[in-house]
Design a protein around this motif. Structure first.
Motif, PDB file in Angstrom:
ATOM      1  N   GLY A  95       0.813  -1.206   0.000  1.00  9.15           N
ATOM      2  CA  GLY A  95       0.000   0.000   0.000  1.00  9.15           C
ATOM      3  C   GLY A  95       0.848   1.259   0.000  1.00  9.15           C
ATOM      4  O   GLY A  95       0.564   2.221  -0.726  1.00  9.15           O
ATOM      5  N   ILE A  96       1.912   1.275   0.808  1.00 13.92           N
ATOM      6  CA  ILE A  96       2.794   2.442   0.828  1.00 13.92           C
ATOM      7  C   ILE A  96       3.532   2.577  -0.506  1.00 13.92           C
ATOM      8  O   ILE A  96       3.767   3.689  -0.997  1.00 13.92           O
ATOM      9  CB  ILE A  96       3.777   2.331   1.998  1.00 13.92           C
ATOM     10  N   ALA A  97       3.926   1.455  -1.128  1.00  8.70           N
ATOM     11  CA  ALA A  97       4.588   1.520  -2.440  1.00  8.70           C
ATOM     12  C   ALA A  97       3.669   2.097  -3.497  1.00  8.70           C
ATOM     13  O   ALA A  97       4.086   2.865  -4.374  1.00  8.70           O
ATOM     14  CB  ALA A  97       5.052   0.122  -2.856  1.00  8.70           C
ATOM     15  N   LEU A 119       7.476   8.763   3.542  1.00  8.34           N
ATOM     16  CA  LEU A 119       6.891   7.457   3.827  1.00  8.34           C
ATOM     17  C   LEU A 119       7.143   7.002   5.259  1.00  8.34           C
ATOM     18  O   LEU A 119       6.834   5.841   5.593  1.00  8.34           O
ATOM     19  CB  LEU A 119       7.454   6.416   2.849  1.00  8.34           C
ATOM     20  N   LEU A 120       7.736   7.883   6.087  1.00 11.57           N
ATOM     21  CA  LEU A 120       8.001   7.607   7.500  1.00 11.57           C
ATOM     22  C   LEU A 120       8.873   6.362   7.643  1.00 11.57           C
ATOM     23  O   LEU A 120       9.890   6.223   6.975  1.00 11.57           O
ATOM     24  CB  LEU A 120       6.682   7.485   8.251  1.00 11.57           C
ATOM     25  N   TYR A 121       8.473   5.406   8.497  1.00  9.37           N
ATOM     26  CA  TYR A 121       9.317   4.256   8.806  1.00  9.37           C
ATOM     27  C   TYR A 121       9.392   3.258   7.658  1.00  9.37           C
ATOM     28  O   TYR A 121      10.238   2.366   7.652  1.00  9.37           O
ATOM     29  CB  TYR A 121       8.792   3.543  10.065  1.00  9.37           C
ATOM     30  N   LEU A 126      11.281   0.363   1.450  1.00 13.48           N
ATOM     31  CA  LEU A 126      10.723   0.632   0.118  1.00 13.48           C
ATOM     32  C   LEU A 126      11.779   1.188  -0.828  1.00 13.48           C
ATOM     33  O   LEU A 126      11.721   0.962  -2.040  1.00 13.48           O
ATOM     34  CB  LEU A 126       9.544   1.592   0.227  1.00 13.48           C
ATOM     35  N   GLY A 127      12.740   1.938  -0.272  1.00 11.41           N
ATOM     36  CA  GLY A 127      13.827   2.424  -1.121  1.00 11.41           C
ATOM     37  C   GLY A 127      14.625   1.282  -1.725  1.00 11.41           C
ATOM     38  O   GLY A 127      15.024   1.330  -2.899  1.00 11.41           O
TER      39      GLY A 127
END
Length: 694
Positions: A95-97, A119-121, A126-127
């Motif tokens: 979802g964050i991606a 994106l916080l934590y 994700l990077g």
């Protein structure tokens, strides 16, 4: 909510009255990271923001480019790390991606590294996934966007938000020092280093560091418009200006060529533009059809109005013909970079006319005459070899020049008479005769032209009015070779007109000139010594040897055939029209020069089919096998410093000094009896018989 009896560990269904009060969540909320026009540049810096899982849930059904690649990488990472709660871990990060990819700038295909802080934590993990999927942009060497909340302050501590993050020169949102961006700072440094300074820009009228009359921002705009692969450029378009005092006085100009750099990203954009233009080309509507009958002979096409910069797309047959032309040139050992004009000519012709029907030679020559970036000589030979050339009738340039000169005569009667004179010299008169050479015809017409114009100015309107006195008056102011040339030409002219019955009598028949035959004389020995040492070219060394040793004429040199040279027997045959062939026996030194020239010719033009012994770079590749021009031999001896005629006379006089036998001269050099006797008498004047000798 209480659990139902008898079924522990299971949630009860949501009552209908509660579902009505709380509808289903929105799966694609347009307020979360709305879609933007791809390729559009951002005008403002990205504001500070934070993403949460609730935002991801509201766009869970949106299709985002690149999301499947990131999802696959996340699953591989979960397997590599052996995560126990794999489903929950993937559900949160996917979802964050999706949010990170949906929040990309419209002009970027990758996620900026600074966006991972939003994106916080989840940013670090994700990077890694984005990097493995190729969707993470590289980190810039300097900060593109200034830190949030920085910038110059006004009196009282209030920050100026209008100038925050914008360069004062190029207006780019890339500025840490609040005055100039790093690129504009480097631009000004290099201009000062090379002796430049501030001046008024010819385009935006600002006083900045300029190069070629434009500031850095204007050069970037013009360069981007010149090489427009995204197809967003507009004529007379410019960057959008916000609240600047010089915006109203902007002098916007059209697209200018030559501003974009020859290397770097602009070179890549040029290649993309050429590839796209080639894909969009359409075949020509005028491709020749060999099955279509010709109703009437078509005139020569006018290629001067054709836009040859963008020829039509090549058909399959035309593309194969161009590829075969490449192979043909490589097979002959030619440097293709020197013959790009021939390739360009073939592309233009086959693009417009196709390769199914033969191409007319007149069309090739008409296209070549339009500019210097096209060539046709080698292309004509290649098409003739492949059977794709419709050759035009052969035309003698010397006779054509003679005809053109005759047409310029102001009197129609004299012009018709000169045309008849040319016909007689060509053997096309009412009575058959031996034709003369085209060069002789051109020389005769050029010689009598001025005299005829003088007679016309004196009031003569027809060749019948010319008398013996007119010819004598024309010869009177001339002396030497000029008088003899004019006398010979006029005598030939009126003899031809008398035979064609265009004049009643020949006024030049009874006119004669005193002839002083010069005595042949040799050259000083210091001018002849070391003659071959001054020449390096094998062809030129052999030419000079033939003249200096065997007294050959320049006309004989250019007409020598390879079959006339028998190296095994050391003999050379000279063909003479109307006379027996003359055999020349070569010595060992001349045979070595001939072998050196044959090796050089085979190394440079291995596939040459020209039958002549002496060739150059033009005649060696001509399939028709023409000889070299006599002017090439004349220029050679001019560079040497000795005319070929003087060198030939010196050789014959030297032989006459040693032998004193006319038969010996006739045998060696093929001279006539009178010429051989004259050379012997010039070398031995004491043997000249007196007036009472028998």
């Amino acid at each position: 909510m209480r659990m139902p009896q008898g079924k522990p560990g299971r949630r009860a269904a949501v009552p209908p009255w509660l579902r009505a009060r709380h509808p289903d969540p929105v799966q694609d909320d347009p307020r979360i990271c709305p879609d933007q026009t791809r390729g559009q540049l951002g005008l403002f810096p990205t504001p500070p923001r934070q993403f949460a899982r609730t935002h991801a849930a509201r766009i869970s059904d949106r299709t985002v480019p690149g999301f499947e690649a990131v999802r696959e990488e996340l699953r591989k990472m979960a397997d590599e790390r052996q995560i126990r709660a794999r489903t929950i871990w993937l559900w949160r990060l996917e979802g964050i991606a999706r949010l990170a990819l949906a929040a990309r700038d419209p002009d970027r295909e990758q996620v900026a590294p600074q966006a991972l802080k939003d994106l916080l934590y989840s940013g670090p993990i994700l990077g890694q996934a984005l990097h493995r999927a190729g969707l993470l942009a590289p980190t810039a060497s300097h900060r593109l966007v200034p830190p949030r909340g920085t910038g110059p302050t006004r009196q009282g501590g209030q920050r100026d938000l209008d100038l925050r993050g914008q360069c004062a020169h190029c207006l780019a949102w890339a500025n840490d020092r609040r005055v100039l961006c790093a690129a504009c700072t480097s631009w000004g440094y290099h201009i000062r280093k090379h002796g430049g300074g501030e001046a008024e820009c010819n385009r935006c009228r600002r006083t900045l560091m300029v190069s070629d009359g434009m500031c850095r921002m204007c050069r970037i705009i013009v360069a981007e418009t010149e090489v427009d692969t995204a197809r967003i450029a507009m004529d007379y378009g410019d960057q959008l200006w916000f609240a600047r005092p010089h915006a109203a006085g902007l002098a916007v100009g059209p697209r200018t060529s030559g501003t974009a750099a020859a290397r770097g990203r602009f070179a890549h954009k040029r290649r993309l533009a050429r590839a796209r233009a080639a894909d969009e080309l359409q075949p020509s509507e005028h491709v020749l059809n060999p099955a279509q009958l010709e109703l009437f002979p078509a005139p020569t096409r006018d290629w001067s109005r054709l836009n040859t910069a963008t020829p039509p797309a090549l058909t399959t047959a035309a593309a194969d013909l161009v590829a075969d032309f490449f192979a043909y040139m490589r097979g002959r050992g030619w440097n293709i970079n020197f013959f790009r004009g021939s390739i360009r000519t073939l592309r233009i012709l086959t693009g417009h006319l196709g390769a199914d029907a033969p191409i007319r030679e007149c069309d090739i020559r008409a296209l070549v005459s339009t500019g210097i970036h096209v060539q046709g000589a080698r292309l004509i030979n290649y098409l003739r070899l492949r059977g794709l050339l419709e050759a035009q009738p052969p035309r003698d340039l010397s006779v054509a020049r003679a005809r053109r000169s005759a047409s310029t005569i102001s009197s129609p009667a004299f012009a018709a008479a000169v045309h008849t004179f040319i016909d007689v010299l060509l053997g096309q008169g009412s009575t058959p005769s031996r034709p003369r050479s085209s060069k002789t015809i051109e020389n005769y017409v050029a010689t009598v032209l001025d005299t005829i114009e003088t007679w016309i100015a004196q009031g003569l309107g027809d060749p019948r009015e010319v008398t013996k006195k007119h010819i004598e008056d024309a010869l009177k102011p001339l002396h030497g070779d000029q008088a003899r040339r004019l006398h010979t030409a006029l005598r030939s002219l009126f003899r031809a007109l008398k035979r064609e019955r265009l004049v009643f009598r020949d006024p030049a028949r009874s006119i004669s000139l005193p002839s002083n035959r010069p005595v042949p004389a040799g050259l000083p020995s210091d001018r002849v010594a070391g003659l071959l040492d001054r020449i390096d070219d094998p062809r030129e060394r052999l030419m000079v040897a033939f003249v200096a040793i065997y007294a050959l004429l320049p006309g004989q040199l250019v007409q020598l055939q390879r079959t006339d040279f028998d190296r095994s027997k050391g003999r050379l045959r000279l063909r003479r029209a109307g006379r027996m062939d003359h055999i020349v026996y070569l010595d060992e030194f001349t045979l070595r020069l001939a072998a050196a020239w044959e090796l050089h010719r085979h190394h440079r033009w291995p596939d040459s089919s020209n039958p002549h012994l002496f060739v150059n770079r033009n005649t060696a590749v001509d399939e028709t096998g023409p000889p070299i021009s006599t002017a090439a031999v004349t220029l050679l001896f001019q560079r040497v410093g000795l005319p070929a005629g003087r060198l030939r006379i010196d050789r014959i006089v030297d032989e006459a000094h040693h032998s004193a036998d006319p038969l010996r001269l006739i045998e060696l050099f093929g001279l006539s009896t009178a010429s051989a006797t004259g050379y012997v008498l010039s070398a031995h004047p004491d043997r000249k018989p007196g007036p009472i000798a028998p």
